[in-house]
Design an enzyme around this catalytic site. Structure first.
Site, PDB file in Angstrom:
ATOM      1  N   HIS A 366       2.865  -9.310  17.690  1.00  0.00           N
ATOM      2  CA  HIS A 366       3.948 -10.282  17.744  1.00  0.00           C
ATOM      3  C   HIS A 366       3.805 -11.285  18.868  1.00  0.00           C
ATOM      4  CE1 HIS A 366       5.304  -8.432  14.251  1.00  0.00           C
ATOM      5  NE2 HIS A 366       6.131  -9.436  14.094  1.00  0.00           N
ATOM      6  N   GLU A 608       5.429  -6.590   0.269  1.00  0.00           N
ATOM      7  CA  GLU A 608       4.460  -6.357   1.340  1.00  0.00           C
ATOM      8  C   GLU A 608       3.653  -5.090   1.108  1.00  0.00           C
ATOM      9  OE1 GLU A 608       5.896  -7.980   5.289  1.00  0.00           O
ATOM     10  OE2 GLU A 608       7.736  -7.037   4.575  1.00  0.00           O
ATOM     11  N   ASN A 631       0.504 -10.685   5.371  1.00  0.00           N
ATOM     12  CA  ASN A 631      -0.088  -9.950   6.493  1.00  0.00           C
ATOM     13  C   ASN A 631      -0.038  -8.458   6.223  1.00  0.00           C
ATOM     14  OD1 ASN A 631      -0.059 -12.489   7.644  1.00  0.00           O
ATOM     15  ND2 ASN A 631       1.808 -12.121   8.808  1.00  0.00           N
ATOM     16  N   ASP A 632       1.150  -8.006   5.842  1.00  0.00           N
ATOM     17  CA  ASP A 632       1.270  -6.580   5.542  1.00  0.00           C
ATOM     18  C   ASP A 632       0.615  -6.239   4.210  1.00  0.00           C
ATOM     19  OD1 ASP A 632       2.519  -5.087   7.634  1.00  0.00           O
ATOM     20  OD2 ASP A 632       4.289  -6.340   7.348  1.00  0.00           O
ATOM     21  N   CYS A 679       4.259 -16.057   2.319  1.00  0.00           N
ATOM     22  CA  CYS A 679       4.637 -16.455   3.678  1.00  0.00           C
ATOM     23  C   CYS A 679       3.819 -15.787   4.780  1.00  0.00           C
ATOM     24  CB  CYS A 679       6.124 -16.217   3.915  1.00  0.00           C
ATOM     25  SG  CYS A 679       6.560 -14.482   4.004  1.00  0.00           S
TER      26      CYS A 679
HETATM   27  C1  PEP Z   1       3.881 -10.491   6.545  1.00  0.00           C
HETATM   28  O1  PEP Z   1       3.738  -9.271   6.629  1.00  0.00           O
HETATM   29  O2  PEP Z   1       3.069 -11.240   5.993  1.00  0.00           O
HETATM   30  C2  PEP Z   1       5.076 -11.147   7.115  1.00  0.00           C
HETATM   31  C3  PEP Z   1       5.318 -12.414   6.895  1.00  0.00           C
HETATM   32  O3  PEP Z   1       5.835 -10.402   7.937  1.00  0.00           O
HETATM   33  P1  PEP Z   1       5.425 -10.041   9.453  1.00  0.00           P
HETATM   34  O4  PEP Z   1       4.159 -10.759   9.781  1.00  0.00           O
HETATM   35  O5  PEP Z   1       6.569 -10.469  10.304  1.00  0.00           O
HETATM   36  O6  PEP Z   1       5.253  -8.560   9.366  1.00  0.00           O
HETATM   37 MG    MG Z   2       5.437  -8.053   7.230  1.00  0.00          MG
END
Ligand code: PEP
Ligand code: MG
Length: 754
Positions: A366, A608, A631-632, A679
């Protein structure tokens, strides 16, 4: 008090100080030091090897070996007994050196006639700077006091090396540390280039006077500092969020016990008794803690050693009256250099930074997300950077390729400035596109949304030309506070977000915590695998209080305006159904209490985990929209931790399996009339964004700085043609469509950065 044969270490250190104080160049100093040590320890040989570069040690001074070999003899780490000392960062004590494991015959030194060998690392805070050796002709064992005495001397040499005391002008010289240009290839955390000056998150400790006159005074200084350390911990323990959280409290109590540990204090006092200044005695103990830490694999023990290391840092800070960077003031064009950073720490620096370099860190962390939202280049895994950089050093960072140039040579700086100028020109081109749609040559329009989560993001909505906020990460506001925000506070904040959006849609994602997003004030669960653990909606459903409070804050902030929310990490239909019905129940309650309810409500789910793509049709019908958290999703699709640099990049986003999966989701959503967007971070990379569009994605949400480059590429291509390129690559058995896509883009001169 440790006596070395014939001389006690305190006297030796005093003589050493006098020797170091005499006039002369660095080389003369080194020569005098070896003569002094050999004489004081009744050794025929004393040699100092200093680190020349990452893997090489160079004989820099000797008493007793062939003087011609000085600056000629070089050894790699691990090579010979000297290299063994450096690699193990531990003494080597051999009675019969020529027959010892790893002995390496160096004819130019003439050392084969010396039987016994004692080498200790010249080491500072876990960093081996060189090796100090004594040798004797007659076979003998050096006793513990002698080893300790030599270690104390090595500690002083380490401090003096750090101060640049042994540098000499001239060809053979060792340049002063921290003066030569330093280059390191790290990993891209966030694209962008910047030229500025180093701001160290934790300044280097430089100790000008490592040898003390009066051990009693040093002992008193240490006692006072230790008392201050315990008071600091007590003050921390008294804070609300610590005393109310039993686990946090227990951890701090254990930490306090460590600060009172008798063995720890005794070892530091022994350093003082042998003539070291209090700071160096602390560092000596810290150095041995760190080398133990490097060897220990047991997680519990490592954690304890880590606590000791941390305590030593605090103690040094107290002894030196040193401040942290955030307290010291931030220079113009500061590029922050740190070992690692939490998202809150990075936010403390805020907009004043123009770049960040981390020695550790990971792309999915993060802190990286915050760097992205601050739109500053970030380089992670930049080896040795905290060791090499000093405050105010000139530094260039190229986040496009993950490169750091510290104290760059002029020609490097010139090339770099050219690149910056070209980027600035590109930025101008992007801003000219701001109000134009992301419409491909064959007439397909992609909706460009941006990701946000902090107040600092909001002006970007206007500047970037994004049509709305496709992902508002509400947890970032929770992460940067030291206590849980209240409902009124949140409601005000969300009101400001909606006001700033000025009618553009904002998708608020409910709290997504757990995994790497640990709230400082929330009890941590020790989970073997937090990414697959109790996180996001799982916490939201099991502990409904916070989610309810957040939902109320959102409804009140909307105050009759349209509201869009989505739930993170939905893995199966029931989770969505349950979360949604709780939301709707809250709306009813609010209505009964007389609050205005949203004029239009859209409730979506984040996809996700692969499981959700195969949920029943009814899920897709119930969801007002779906947003793919790439991402996840990617980490679970490939079973590759998004934060683990060892595995993260093994699997390309443009891998045929992953792209085909994205295509299937798009097709399914399309057939069930469920709007879908993407996203994750990949949506902000032009080539990836194009591939997603070709797979059927019509909405992409990305960091604001990516809107321009992605739009520029999309407006330049024919999407059907891009799709044909992808299909051909897929059919031909390629693992990834990247090479085919890139070569097509390049051969047509399309505007993209790979
Ligand atoms: C993701 O997992 O792609 C997402 C947008 O959420 P985060 O990156 O906050 O886990
Ligand atoms: Mg995520």
């Amino acid at each position: 008090m440790s006596d070395t044969r014939g001389v006690d270490s305190r006297t030796l250190l005093k003589r050493l100080r006098d020797t170091l104080a005499e006039a002369g160049e660095g080389q003369e100093r080194l020569d005098r030091v070896t003569t002094l040590i050999a004489g004081s320890m009744d050794a025929e040989v004393c040699s100092i090897y200093l680190r020349r570069d990452e893997n090489t040690l160079e004989l820099c001074a000797t008493e007793g070996l062939n003087p011609e070999s000085v600056h000629q003899t070089r050894l790699r780490f691990g090579q010979g007994l000297v290299g063994r000392v450096a690699t193990a960062a531990a003494p080597v004590n051999e009675r019969d050196a020529p027959n010892a494991r790893g002995f390496r015959y160096m004819p130019e030194t003439g050392e084969e006639i010396f039987s016994s060998f004692l080498g200790v690392p010249i080491e500072r805070l876990g960093e081996v700077l060189g090796v100090l050796v004594v040798q004797n002709e007659t076979p003998r064992d050096y006793n513990d006091d002698e080893v300790y005495g030599l270690e104390v001397v090595a500690m002083v040499i380490a401090e003096m090396t750090e101060l640049g005391a042994f540098t000499t002008p001239g060809e053979m010289a060792m340049a002063a540390q921290h003066t030569w240009p330093f280059f390191t290839q790290g990993v891209i955390g966030q694209e962008g280039v910047a030229e500025g000056v180093v701001l160290l998150h934790e300044s280097h400790v430089v100790i000008a006077n490592p040898i003390a006159d009066d051990p009693d005074i040093e002992d008193q200084r240490l006692t006072i500092a230790l008392d201050a350390l315990v008071s600091e911990i007590d003050a921390f323990l008294a804070k609300d969020f610590v005393s109310s959280d039993k686990e946090h409290h227990d951890v701090m109590i254990a930490y306090r016990l460590f600060a009172q540990d008798k063995g720890w204090r005794r070892r530091m006092r022994a350093g003082i008794a042998s003539g070291l200044a209090a700071e160096v005695a602390v560092e000596k103990e810290q150095t041995s803690t760190r080398s133990r830490m490097a060897r220990v694999t047991d997680p519990y023990l490592r954690e304890r050693l880590h606590d000791l290391d941390d305590l030593a840092n605090r103690l040094l800070r107290i002894l030196l009256g040193r401040e942290d960077a955030s307290e010291r003031g931030i220079p113009e064009n500061a590029i922050l250099v740190a070992r690692n950073l939490g998202p809150g720490e990075l936010l403390d620096y805020g907009r004043k930074l123009i770049g960040v370099v981390l020695e550790e860190g990971s792309v999915g962390s993060h802190a990286a997300v915050v760097a992205r939202s601050l739109a500053i280049p970030l380089i992670i895994q930049a080896k040795r950077i905290t060791r090499e950089a000093l405050n105010d050093d000139p530094i260039l960072i190229d986040g496009d390729v993950g490169v750091v140039h510290l104290r760059p040579e002029e020609n490097v700086a010139t090339a770099f400035r050219e690149k910056m100028a070209m980027r600035a020109q590109a930025q101008q081109e992007y801003s000219a596109l701001r109000d134009k749609p992301a419409k491909t040559l064959d007439g397909v329009t992609i909706s460009m949304q941006m990701n946000a989560g902090l107040m600092v993001d909001l002006p970007s909505l206007e500047v970037s030309g994004a049509e709305g906020v496709g992902l508002y990460r509400t947890e970032l506001q929770f992460l940067v506070r030291s206590r849980i925000p209240r409902r009124g506070e949140l409601s005000k904040l969300y009101t400001r977000v909606m006001d700033a959006a000025n009618g553009k849609p904002v998708v608020f994602r409910t709290l997504d915590i757990g995994s790497d997003k640990a709230l400082p004030y929330m009890k941590r669960n020790e989970e073997p695998n937090p990414a697959m653990g109790w996180r996001a909606i799982r916490i939201g459903l099991d502990r409904p209080g916070v989610m309810r409070m957040q939902i109320q804050a959102l409804i009140r902030a909307a105050n009759g305006r349209p509201l869009k929310i989505m739930f993170p990490f939905i893995a199966q239909f029931d989770e969505f159904r349950e979360a949604r019905s709780r939301f709707l129940a809250e709306i009813e309650k609010e209505k009964k209490q007389g609050h205005a309810v949203p004029s239009d409500l859209k409730i979506g789910a984040m996809l996700e985990t692969p499981s959700l793509a195969f949920a029943p049709d009814q899920f897709f019908e119930m969801a007002d929209f779906i947003s793919i958290g790439g991402n996840d999703l990617k980490q679970f699709f490939f079973a590759a931790d998004r934060e683990n640099e060892m595995v993260r990049r093994r699997y390309d986003t443009l891998n045929v399996s992953f792209l085909t999966f994205i295509e299937q989701i798009a097709t399914r959503c399309d057939s069930l009339n469920t709007p879908v967007s993407f996203c994750g971070e990949d949506a902000g990379r032009p080539v990836e964004a194009l591939a997603f569009a070709a797979m059927g994605m019509r909405t992409l949400s990305m960091r604001p700085a990516s809107v321009g480059p992605v739009k520029h590429l999309l407006r330049s291509v024919d999407l059907a043609e891009a799709r044909t390129v992808i299909d051909t690559a897929r059919r031909s058995g390629q693992q990834s469509v990247r090479p085919a896509l890139i070569s097509w883009l390049a051969s047509n001169n399309y505007p993209f950065r790979a």
